[in-house]
Design a protein around this motif. Structure first.
Motif, PDB file in Angstrom:
ATOM      1  N   TRP A 169      17.322  -3.577  -7.769  1.00 34.38           N
ATOM      2  CA  TRP A 169      17.812  -3.006  -9.020  1.00 34.38           C
ATOM      3  C   TRP A 169      17.424  -1.536  -9.127  1.00 34.38           C
ATOM      4  CZ3 TRP A 169      21.209  -3.713 -12.706  1.00 34.38           C
ATOM      5  CH2 TRP A 169      21.078  -3.031 -13.906  1.00 34.38           C
ATOM      6  N   HIS A 170      16.208  -1.222  -8.765  1.00 34.68           N
ATOM      7  CA  HIS A 170      15.725   0.150  -8.904  1.00 34.68           C
ATOM      8  C   HIS A 170      16.558   1.120  -8.065  1.00 34.68           C
ATOM      9  CE1 HIS A 170      12.929   3.448  -9.536  1.00 34.68           C
ATOM     10  NE2 HIS A 170      12.861   3.637  -8.227  1.00 34.68           N
ATOM     11  N   ALA A 204       1.843  -0.722 -23.946  1.00 39.63           N
ATOM     12  CA  ALA A 204       3.232  -1.179 -24.084  1.00 39.63           C
ATOM     13  C   ALA A 204       3.608  -1.412 -25.540  1.00 39.63           C
ATOM     14  CB  ALA A 204       3.460  -2.444 -23.257  1.00 39.63           C
ATOM     15  N   HIS A 205       2.695  -1.989 -26.329  1.00 40.17           N
ATOM     16  CA  HIS A 205       3.019  -2.277 -27.727  1.00 40.17           C
ATOM     17  C   HIS A 205       3.262  -0.992 -28.511  1.00 40.17           C
ATOM     18  CE1 HIS A 205      -1.263  -1.344 -28.058  1.00 40.17           C
ATOM     19  NE2 HIS A 205      -1.084  -1.185 -29.347  1.00 40.17           N
ATOM     20  N   VAL A 206       2.593   0.101 -28.118  1.00 38.42           N
ATOM     21  CA  VAL A 206       2.796   1.389 -28.775  1.00 38.42           C
ATOM     22  C   VAL A 206       4.230   1.851 -28.553  1.00 38.42           C
ATOM     23  CG1 VAL A 206       2.033   3.789 -28.913  1.00 38.42           C
ATOM     24  CG2 VAL A 206       0.357   1.984 -28.476  1.00 38.42           C
ATOM     25  N   VAL A 207       4.711   1.725 -27.326  1.00 42.98           N
ATOM     26  CA  VAL A 207       6.070   2.150 -26.999  1.00 42.98           C
ATOM     27  C   VAL A 207       7.099   1.237 -27.663  1.00 42.98           C
ATOM     28  CG1 VAL A 207       7.678   2.667 -25.127  1.00 42.98           C
ATOM     29  CG2 VAL A 207       5.236   3.092 -24.815  1.00 42.98           C
ATOM     30  N   MET A 240      17.568   9.981 -17.713  1.00 40.30           N
ATOM     31  CA  MET A 240      18.921  10.351 -18.136  1.00 40.30           C
ATOM     32  C   MET A 240      19.962   9.767 -17.194  1.00 40.30           C
ATOM     33  SD  MET A 240      20.387  12.008 -20.586  1.00 40.30           S
ATOM     34  CE  MET A 240      21.952  11.162 -20.641  1.00 40.30           C
ATOM     35  N   ALA A 241      19.669   9.793 -15.893  1.00 38.40           N
ATOM     36  CA  ALA A 241      20.609   9.238 -14.916  1.00 38.40           C
ATOM     37  C   ALA A 241      20.782   7.728 -15.125  1.00 38.40           C
ATOM     38  CB  ALA A 241      20.114   9.517 -13.497  1.00 38.40           C
ATOM     39  N   GLU A 242      19.675   7.038 -15.419  1.00 38.20           N
ATOM     40  CA  GLU A 242      19.765   5.589 -15.638  1.00 38.20           C
ATOM     41  C   GLU A 242      20.641   5.281 -16.841  1.00 38.20           C
ATOM     42  OE1 GLU A 242      16.879   1.699 -16.407  1.00 38.20           O
ATOM     43  OE2 GLU A 242      16.003   3.624 -15.849  1.00 38.20           O
ATOM     44  N   VAL A 268      13.660   5.725 -23.676  1.00 39.13           N
ATOM     45  CA  VAL A 268      12.221   5.643 -23.921  1.00 39.13           C
ATOM     46  C   VAL A 268      11.565   4.690 -22.925  1.00 39.13           C
ATOM     47  CG1 VAL A 268      10.492   4.819 -25.568  1.00 39.13           C
ATOM     48  CG2 VAL A 268      12.341   6.309 -26.347  1.00 39.13           C
ATOM     49  N   LYS A 269      12.204   3.560 -22.677  1.00 43.98           N
ATOM     50  CA  LYS A 269      11.681   2.594 -21.705  1.00 43.98           C
ATOM     51  C   LYS A 269      11.561   3.239 -20.326  1.00 43.98           C
ATOM     52  CE  LYS A 269      12.877  -1.809 -19.430  1.00 43.98           C
ATOM     53  NZ  LYS A 269      13.216  -1.319 -18.086  1.00 43.98           N
ATOM     54  N   ALA A 270      12.608   3.961 -19.914  1.00 46.06           N
ATOM     55  CA  ALA A 270      12.593   4.592 -18.589  1.00 46.06           C
ATOM     56  C   ALA A 270      11.494   5.652 -18.493  1.00 46.06           C
ATOM     57  CB  ALA A 270      13.959   5.209 -18.289  1.00 46.06           C
ATOM     58  N   ILE A 271      11.317   6.451 -19.539  1.00 44.90           N
ATOM     59  CA  ILE A 271      10.269   7.474 -19.525  1.00 44.90           C
ATOM     60  C   ILE A 271       8.892   6.822 -19.480  1.00 44.90           C
ATOM     61  CG2 ILE A 271       9.157   9.251 -20.944  1.00 44.90           C
ATOM     62  CD1 ILE A 271      11.967  10.076 -21.862  1.00 44.90           C
ATOM     63  N   ALA A 272       8.701   5.775 -20.269  1.00 46.18           N
ATOM     64  CA  ALA A 272       7.401   5.085 -20.292  1.00 46.18           C
ATOM     65  C   ALA A 272       7.072   4.505 -18.922  1.00 46.18           C
ATOM     66  CB  ALA A 272       7.404   3.987 -21.355  1.00 46.18           C
TER      67      ALA A 272
END
Length: 473
Positions: free
Chosen positions: A60-61, A168-171, A324-326, A435-439
């Motif tokens: 997937w990656h 993770a909970h913070v994000v 951004m690409a994702e 946000v998920k991708a950046i984290a």
């Protein structure tokens, strides 16, 4: 700037060119002609996003763009065979020029400009500070967009907590509050409300209509987060050395990008206020002059930000194009495969999803406000919330003057459902995925697709139930 590689964009452009070779374009097709099976590519793409990172993470990656392309072709090729290449080309062009290109240009501009602002100084991620950052983000989201606020604050928030093990909970709560709920008060906050603004809803109507609901939701989430983060903070051993060195005071590097951020907001606002009779017909899709000026302006802002932002700011921010690409690749597939799903919803009671549309109407013909809230929200959790808002806006009559007065509770329910419940899944709103991708790029181990939905189910759904009985009966 290489945002969109030629290899993966070819799957979208090539089929489009091939279908257009069939000659003149076709009018919008009737969704009532379709069966629910046309929704399989969209469902398949959603399941791929949900399951493949768990079952086949390495594949997937490296190949998520190809997976999105495959599902896009799984819709486009049969559609061209059944309805003709002209109809397939017309609908692909409409998705591209009326929806995807403006969407991705705006996201790219906000991503670039916000990524050019570095909040200097070492914040220490205590529960109080984290809660304050989320509260500030909630306020900013309605005025600079959920994407702009998310991109501005997610990096310093992660950096502030880089000496903690449980982040993770913070994000997750950041996505709930800043990337979604906070953008509910103005048309600048979230795309569904901007569509309503373009349809004639007053700029400040939503602020007046759902301010109590927003205050309740954001306030409740901040309180829950503070308690949960305090619990984690007390029970974890902090890393012996903070990876981020201390510095004197807090400040901003690349602060000139704040002016560019204001330009982005101004361009978006201009495109809604400027009424021009000039438009361009691109294979049946009308593209207004205001939209063209907005998009060209946003592209110019993007390049200007890249040119004037010091390289050190980008380096300090760990700025890269991966997130951004994702988003660009996955949402290209989503915008394409969603074409028949939206058409079937637009067909109303005569379409394959007639039961869904009928469910928002009481036996006496009056709107069922609670069902408008829940069905708009449920669909916005997985479909693009902007067209979903538009479908139910039109289902409720489509007259902004009536919807802002006589049917104000109905429009409030549609607006709240579309914006609030975009937080229910990673794909409910574009900033969620960014946000998920950046984290993850910063080393935060984020919940899986379904793991995130466990969080939203446990935290958000009970709050939505309470809101239903207080405001949406």
């Amino acid at each position: 700037m290489k945002l969109l590689g030629t290899r993966w964009t070819a799957w979208l452009v090539l089929p489009m060119l091939l279908t257009l070779s069939g000659g003149a374009w076709a009018a919008e097709f009737d969704g009532a002609q379709l069966s629910a099976i046309w929704g399989v590519p969209f469902a398949g793409l959603l399941l791929s996003i949900a399951l493949m990172p768990l079952l086949l993470p390495h594949f997937w990656h490296h190949h998520y763009g190809k997976v999105a392309a495959a599902w896009g072709l799984a819709f486009l090729v049969p559609f061209a065979l059944v309805f003709g290449p002209a109809a397939a080309g017309a609908n692909t062009v409409h998705a591209l020029f009326a929806e995807y290109i403006p969407f991705i240009i705006l996201l790219t501009a906000l991503f670039t400009v916000s990524g050019g602002i570095y909040i200097r100084g070492n914040l220490h991620g205590s529960p109080g500070l984290n809660t304050a950052i989320l509260a500030i983000g909630a306020v900013l989201a309605s005025f600079m967009g959920t994407t702009g606020a998310s991109m501005l604050l997610i990096r310093p928030l992660i950096r502030a907590n880089d000496n903690r093990k449980h982040v993770a909970h913070v994000v997750v709560f950041f996505i709930f509050i800043v990337s979604n709920a906070g953008g509910s008060l103005t048309p600048l906050g979230d795309p569904p409300l901007f569509l309503g603004f373009l349809k004639g809803v007053d700029f400040f109507w939503t602020l007046k209509a759902i301010f109590p609901e927003t205050l309740f939701l954001v306030g409740s989430l901040l309180a829950i987060f503070f308690v949960l983060d305090s619990w984690y903070h007390r029970r974890e051993d902090l890393m012996p050395r903070d990876p981020t060195p201390d510095s004197k005071g807090i400040g901003f590097d690349g602060a000139i990008n704040f002016w560019l951020l204001a330009a982005v907001v101004g361009l978006v606002l201009m495109s809604g206020l400027w009424k021009s009779s000039v438009s361009f017909n691109i294979y049946g899709t009308e593209v207004g002059l205001a939209g063209v000026v907005r998009d060209l302006g946003l592209v110019a802002v993007t390049f200007l930000s890249l040119k004037i932002t010091p390289a050190k700011v980008h380096a300090d921010n760990q700025f890269g194009w991966g997130p951004m690409a994702e988003v660009a690749k996955l949402f290209a597939g989503i915008f394409l495969t969603i074409i028949p799903v939206i058409a079937m919803l637009k067909a109303g009671v005569n379409g394959p999803f007639g039961a869904v549309v009928q469910a928002v109407t009481k036996p006496d013909g009056s709107p069922d406000v609670m069902m408008y809230f829940w069905i708009t929200g449920a669909l916005s959790s997985f479909l693009d919330n902007a067209p979903t808002y538009l479908v139910f806006f039109n289902t409720a009559g489509g007259d902004p003057k009536v919807l802002m007065t006589t049917l104000a509770p109905t429009l409030a329910a549609i607006s709240a459902g579309a914006v609030f419940m975009g937080a229910n899944s990673y794909i409910g709103n574009a900033p969620n995925l960014m946000v998920k991708a950046i984290a993850e790029d910063r080393g935060v181990k984020m919940p899986s697709f379904f793991g995130y939905m466990l969080w939203s189910g446990a935290v958000l759904i009970p709050l939505f139930v309470i809101m239903s009985f207080i405001w949406f009966q």
